[in-house]
Design a protein around this motif. Structure first.
Motif, mmCIF file in Angstrom:
data_model
loop_
_atom_site.group_PDB
_atom_site.id
_atom_site.type_symbol
_atom_site.label_atom_id
_atom_site.label_comp_id
_atom_site.label_asym_id
_atom_site.label_seq_id
_atom_site.Cartn_x
_atom_site.Cartn_y
_atom_site.Cartn_z
ATOM 1 N N PRO A 1 42.900 -13.937 36.461
ATOM 2 C CA PRO A 1 43.781 -15.005 36.978
ATOM 3 C C PRO A 1 45.159 -14.504 37.404
ATOM 4 N N TRP A 2 45.673 -13.499 36.700
ATOM 5 C CA TRP A 2 46.976 -12.943 37.071
ATOM 6 C C TRP A 2 46.893 -12.183 38.394
ATOM 7 N N LEU A 3 45.825 -11.411 38.567
ATOM 8 C CA LEU A 3 45.646 -10.685 39.825
ATOM 9 C C LEU A 3 45.432 -11.654 40.982
ATOM 10 N N THR A 4 44.609 -12.660 40.752
ATOM 11 C CA THR A 4 44.341 -13.655 41.794
ATOM 12 C C THR A 4 45.601 -14.456 42.119
ATOM 13 N N GLY A 5 46.333 -14.836 41.085
ATOM 14 C CA GLY A 5 47.551 -15.606 41.288
ATOM 15 C C GLY A 5 48.614 -14.868 42.072
ATOM 16 N N SER A 6 48.568 -13.527 42.042
ATOM 17 C CA SER A 6 49.576 -12.742 42.769
ATOM 18 C C SER A 6 49.500 -12.982 44.272
ATOM 19 N N ILE A 7 48.306 -13.304 44.785
ATOM 20 C CA ILE A 7 48.147 -13.583 46.220
ATOM 21 C C ILE A 7 49.001 -14.780 46.622
ATOM 22 N N PHE A 8 48.959 -15.813 45.820
ATOM 23 C CA PHE A 8 49.690 -17.036 46.129
ATOM 24 C C PHE A 8 51.180 -16.887 45.796
ATOM 25 N N ALA A 9 51.465 -16.153 44.716
ATOM 26 C CA ALA A 9 52.857 -15.938 44.331
ATOM 27 C C ALA A 9 53.594 -15.113 45.389
ATOM 28 N N LEU A 10 52.946 -14.058 45.889
ATOM 29 C CA LEU A 10 53.574 -13.213 46.917
ATOM 30 C C LEU A 10 53.830 -14.002 48.197
ATOM 31 N N THR A 11 52.888 -14.855 48.567
ATOM 32 C CA THR A 11 53.077 -15.682 49.754
ATOM 33 C C THR A 11 54.274 -16.613 49.577
ATOM 34 N N ALA A 12 54.352 -17.262 48.424
ATOM 35 C CA ALA A 12 55.455 -18.191 48.163
ATOM 36 C C ALA A 12 56.796 -17.468 48.177
ATOM 37 N N ALA B 1 45.532 -23.529 50.394
ATOM 38 C CA ALA B 1 44.295 -24.297 50.584
ATOM 39 C C ALA B 1 43.085 -23.554 50.033
ATOM 40 N N SER B 2 43.227 -22.238 49.829
ATOM 41 C CA SER B 2 42.132 -21.457 49.246
ATOM 42 C C SER B 2 42.213 -21.401 47.728
ATOM 43 N N LEU B 3 43.191 -22.094 47.150
ATOM 44 C CA LEU B 3 43.368 -22.075 45.702
ATOM 45 C C LEU B 3 42.139 -22.585 44.931
ATOM 46 N N PRO B 4 41.438 -23.636 45.422
ATOM 47 C CA PRO B 4 40.229 -24.065 44.685
ATOM 48 C C PRO B 4 39.186 -22.967 44.534
ATOM 49 N N ILE B 5 39.071 -22.092 45.531
ATOM 50 C CA ILE B 5 38.112 -20.986 45.424
ATOM 51 C C ILE B 5 38.579 -20.004 44.363
ATOM 52 N N TRP C 1 38.910 -17.024 53.298
ATOM 53 C CA TRP C 1 39.666 -18.236 53.583
ATOM 54 C C TRP C 1 41.159 -18.052 53.375
ATOM 55 N N SER C 2 41.555 -17.272 52.386
ATOM 56 C CA SER C 2 42.990 -17.017 52.226
ATOM 57 C C SER C 2 43.526 -16.244 53.421
ATOM 58 N N PHE D 1 40.364 -20.753 41.704
ATOM 59 C CA PHE D 1 40.067 -21.374 40.409
ATOM 60 C C PHE D 1 38.588 -21.210 40.069
ATOM 61 N N LYS D 2 37.726 -21.423 41.053
ATOM 62 C CA LYS D 2 36.287 -21.293 40.834
ATOM 63 C C LYS D 2 35.932 -19.875 40.398
ATOM 64 N N LEU D 3 36.536 -18.876 41.044
ATOM 65 C CA LEU D 3 36.273 -17.478 40.714
ATOM 66 C C LEU D 3 36.670 -17.176 39.274
ATOM 67 N N CYS D 4 37.893 -17.547 38.917
ATOM 68 C CA CYS D 4 38.395 -17.234 37.581
ATOM 69 C C CYS D 4 37.608 -17.971 36.498
ATOM 70 N N LYS D 5 37.250 -19.214 36.754
ATOM 71 C CA LYS D 5 36.481 -19.996 35.782
ATOM 72 C C LYS D 5 35.087 -19.398 35.597
ATOM 73 N N HIS D 6 34.455 -19.031 36.702
ATOM 74 C CA HIS D 6 33.102 -18.475 36.642
ATOM 75 C C HIS D 6 33.097 -17.150 35.883
ATOM 76 N N VAL D 7 34.034 -16.264 36.195
ATOM 77 C CA VAL D 7 34.084 -14.968 35.521
ATOM 78 C C VAL D 7 34.449 -15.149 34.052
ATOM 79 N N GLY D 8 35.370 -16.065 33.770
ATOM 80 C CA GLY D 8 35.752 -16.306 32.392
ATOM 81 C C GLY D 8 34.591 -16.757 31.532
ATOM 82 N N ALA D 9 33.678 -17.522 32.122
ATOM 83 C CA ALA D 9 32.548 -18.064 31.360
ATOM 84 C C ALA D 9 31.356 -17.113 31.287
ATOM 85 N N THR D 10 31.238 -16.182 32.246
ATOM 86 C CA THR D 10 30.015 -15.368 32.335
ATOM 87 C C THR D 10 30.284 -13.871 32.367
ATOM 88 N N HIS D 11 31.491 -13.423 32.059
ATOM 89 C CA HIS D 11 31.862 -12.019 32.232
ATOM 90 C C HIS D 11 30.932 -11.047 31.524
#
Length: 320
Positions: A234-245, A262-266, A297-298, A268-278
Motif C-alpha cells: 500500500p505504501w508503494l502503491t500510494g506513492s503514485i498518487f502522492a507524487l502526483t498530488a 480515478a485509478s485509485l479503486p484499482i 489506467w493510471s 485498493f483492489k490490488l492491495c486488498k487482494h494481495v493482503g488477503a492472499t499473499h
C-alpha cells in the motif's frame, strides 16, 4: 536442473487443447505490453502539452519498436530462466511450450533487431542519434536484468532496473523523439510511471516465492517474505498518487493530472487482494494483472491530464 527436465515437469498440465490455448496466451502476455506503450504515450502527451504539436509518424514508429523490444526481453527472459530452473513450475514458458530454446532465443533477437531498426529510422529522420543511445541503454538494463553473467534480478535489483528502463529513460526517449529537447516535467512524470511499472514486477513474485528461493533468486518478496511485502505494497502503491498530488501542488503538473486518482479503486483492489492472499500462490498469482490494470489506467489518466487543458481550450498550465 536441466531445461529438458524443467520442461517435462512444467508440461504435465499442458495436455488438452483448451489448456494449451490458455498457456499460449499466458506466455505471450498481451496485457503486459502496456508496459512498453505507456511511457511513450505519457511522454508524448507531455511533449504535446508543452509544444502543441504531435509528430504522429514518429509516435507510431516508436510504439511499434517499443513493443518489439519488450517482446525480445520477454523471450530472452524465458530462455535465461530455463537455464537456471527457476521456471520449473512455469507451464506457460515459451521454452517449455515449444521445446525449442534456440528458436525462442533467435526469435527474440529478431524482435530486438527490428525494434532497433525502428528507433534507428527515427534517428535518421531527425539526424540525431540521441534516442538510439537512450534506447540502447534501456536494452542494456534489460539484458543485465536476467542475462548471464549478470542476472541482477536474482540479486533483487529487478525492480530498480525496471524503474529506470521504463521510467526516466523511456520517458526521456519518448519526449526527445518529439521535441529533441529535455523536460523537468517529463522527468517528474517518469518517476510515477516508473514506480507503477516496478510494482507489476514486484507483484509478479508473490506466487513464485518458493521457486525463487529454491534457486537462490533473492527477489524482494523472498527477502521480505510475503507478509511484509504485502504490508509494504500500500505504501508503494500510494506513492503514485502522492507524487502526483505533490507535483500538482508545486505547479509542476496541471491540476487536471489529478485524474490519476480515478485509478485509485484499482489500487485498493490490488492491495486488498494481495493482503488477503499473499501466502496462497494459486490465489495471489493474478495480482500482477491487477497491477497491470492499475499501471494502464493510471498512465492513461495521467497522460490525459496533461493534454486535457488544450482539449478544453484552457491553454496550458505547465511551467514555461
Amino acid at each position: 536442473m536441466t531445461t529438458k527436465a524443467a520442461g517435462a515437469s512444467a508440461n504435465v498440465l499442458a495436455k488438452t487443447p483448451g489448456t494449451q490455448k490458455k498457456l499460449w496466451l499466458a506466455a505471450i502476455k498481451p496485457p503486459m505490453y502496456s508496459v512498453a506503450i505507456m511511457p511513450i504515450v505519457v511522454g508524448t502527451a507531455i511533449a504535446v502539452a508543452e509544444t502543441k504539436t504531435l509528430q504522429t509518424g514518429i509516435f507510431a514508429i516508436f510504439v511499434f519498436a517499443a513493443i518489439l523490444i519488450l517482446a525480445w526481453e520477454n523471450l530472452a527472459n524465458d530462455v535465461f530462466d530455463s537455464e537456471t530452473g527457476v521456471d520449473i513450475h512455469k507451464s506457460h514458458s515459451l521454452v517449455h511450450l515449444t521445446h525449442n530454446k534456440s528458436l525462442i532465443f533467435w526469435l527474440g533477437n529478431l524482435c530486438l533487431a527490428t525494434g532497433l531498426f525502428g528507433i534507428g529510422a527515427i534517428a535518421a529522420m531527425q539526424k540525431d542519434l540521441t534516442v538510439v543511445g537512450i534506447i540502447l541503454l534501456c536494452c542494456i538494463l534489460g539484458y543485465i536484468y536476467q542475462g548471464p553473467p549478470f542476472r541482477l534480478s536474482y540479486q533483487g535489483w529487478g525492480e530498480i532496473l525496471c524503474f529506470f528502463a521504463f521510467g526516466p529513460l523511456a520517458f526521456a526517449a519518448a519526449y526527445y523523439s518529439q521535441t529533441q529537447a529535455w523536460s523537468g516535467t517529463n522527468f517528474a512524470a517518469s518517476t510515477i510511471v516508473g514506480m507503477s511499472t516496478s510494482l507489476i514486477l514486484f507483484c509478479s513474485h508473490f506466487h513464485q516465492e518458493a521457486d525463487d528461493a529454491a534457486v537462490g533468486k533473492r527477489s524482494p518478496i523472498v527477502r521480505l517474505g510475503t507478509q511484509r511485502a504485502a504490508q509494504l505494497l500500500p505504501w508503494l502503491t500510494g506513492s503514485i498518487f502522492a507524487l502526483t498530488a505533490v507535483c500538482v501542488w508545486l505547479g509542476v503538473f496541471p491540476v487536471t493530472t489529478l485524474l490519476v486518482f480515478a485509478s485509485l479503486p484499482i489500487a485498493f483492489k490490488l492491495c486488498k487482494h494481495v493482503g488477503a492472499t499473499h501466502n496462497k500462490p494459486e490465489k495471489v498469482s493474478n495480482c500482477k494483472f491487477i497491477a497491470v490494470a492499475m499501471h494502464f489506467w493510471s498512465g492513461i489518466f495521467l497522460g490525459l491530464g496533461f493534454v486535457l487543458p488544450q482539449l478544453l481550450g484552457l491553454g496550458t498550465v505547465l511551467p514555461a
